[in-house]
Design an enzyme around this catalytic site. Sequence first.
Site, mmCIF file in Angstrom:
data_model
loop_
_atom_site.group_PDB
_atom_site.id
_atom_site.type_symbol
_atom_site.label_atom_id
_atom_site.label_comp_id
_atom_site.label_asym_id
_atom_site.label_seq_id
_atom_site.Cartn_x
_atom_site.Cartn_y
_atom_site.Cartn_z
ATOM 1 N N HIS A 74 0.797 -1.339 0.055
ATOM 2 C CA HIS A 74 -0.267 -0.127 0.049
ATOM 3 C C HIS A 74 0.725 1.267 0.027
ATOM 4 C CE1 HIS A 74 -3.429 2.319 0.082
ATOM 5 N NE2 HIS A 74 -4.062 1.639 1.137
ATOM 6 N N ASP A 85 -9.957 -7.808 -18.735
ATOM 7 C CA ASP A 85 -9.836 -8.860 -19.728
ATOM 8 C C ASP A 85 -8.477 -9.126 -20.239
ATOM 9 O OD1 ASP A 85 -10.466 -10.472 -21.530
ATOM 10 O OD2 ASP A 85 -11.697 -9.337 -22.789
#
Length: 442
Positions: free
Chosen positions: A151, A375
């Site tokens: 993070h 995708d």
Amino acid sequence: MQVRIISRETIKPSSPTPSHLKTLEFSLFDQIAPKAYFPTILFYPTNDGPVKLAQLKKSLSEALSRFYPLSGREKDQFCVDCNDEGASYSEALVDYNMLEFLQPPKIDLLNHLLPRQPWVTCHDRASAVCLAVQANVFNCGGIAIGVCVLHTISDGITVSAFLKSWATIARGGDDVQLFCPDFTTAPTLFPPRDLASLTCSNRFLSAWKKEAICVTRRFVFDANAITTLKANAKGEYVSNPTRYEALAALIWKCLISASMTISGLPSRPSLLEHAVDIRRRMGKPLSGNSMGNVIIVANAVYDPADTNITLPDLATVVRQSIEEVNGDFMRSLQGDGGFLLISGYADMLTETLETEKPESVGFTNWCNFGFKEIDFGWGGPVWVGISGGVNLSYVNRVLFKDMECGKGIEAWVTLEEKEMAVFENDPHLLAFALPNPCVSRP
């Protein structure tokens, strides 16, 4: 369910990072971000997973050349050494059928599909990779790609941009379709500082990074529930609550109630800290291509002198806290101003924690981040998971994300077990939420 790791390796960028980019300074917001891995798991029900693994590895190497800090290592509290040491990559076989795994999702097993333990403070700076990937192949051929990102160098928008770029490369997209990340503007506007000069830094950071043994649950709010909830959250100040404001008000109300039940005490102040994207709020020179932790934590405090807590009350407090993060406020954070404001906030928060002992909870909103559009060449994911199970983790966390099918929202809530037992049975919550329903195919 058995998950067997069959290979581990380090994936390096396909081309070396230019010398003038070898050192990347943190921004001030990178410095105060949790030093922990936050997770994402993308589920693709294909039938030829093993064949696609080579494609994943090659495209990952190319994506790392664009997102070069993910191949580096933290040098110190001020910068990342973009040394091309690479990202951790592993492949695993899962003795389970994916569609059975998702009907409903086995939340308690999700962490087995991740390459690192999520949401736990990482203390070893020298060996901590910035990116770890685990490609899990189910016995039906389906693939679940578990991703853990440190993070301190990225927020949710950065991770989304990276995954979209990786997927574009994997399916053979041309350069025009590829994202051009900007890692240097945010540190220039909000330069790093020596946090040791924050006299109360440890207490400040621990306020919203408390670790405990806790459990994560998934609650789904379909489009009809969101519409009804928005209507119920309308009030004198907020006549048109957003999806986020209405849902945050409901979850917050139930968390306050659970805390009161567990403690057996009259209601105490509750501190809601939610991450606000500052890219669009500040505008130039920031842009949607600005990477890193380009977020600030907005604070909403509810002090219920009246124990009759209403959704409109809480929605109002949420709206007001977000409105404070405007262009003028963001400009005041640049240069030394940001550090002075953070220091002042740290002092204020420490005093509040010591005198009023509020219950604190952190909210993150991943809606509209486009995860369902990632995708790799075999369609978008049938579902995107986060993490689960009973683990040591940052406690009192709530994350919202879009459903992959429809216009609803999933709320992922992480609490200590005894508080979760009360929260998940709150009648106000159950009036709107479906606890962990099956995944619908897009």
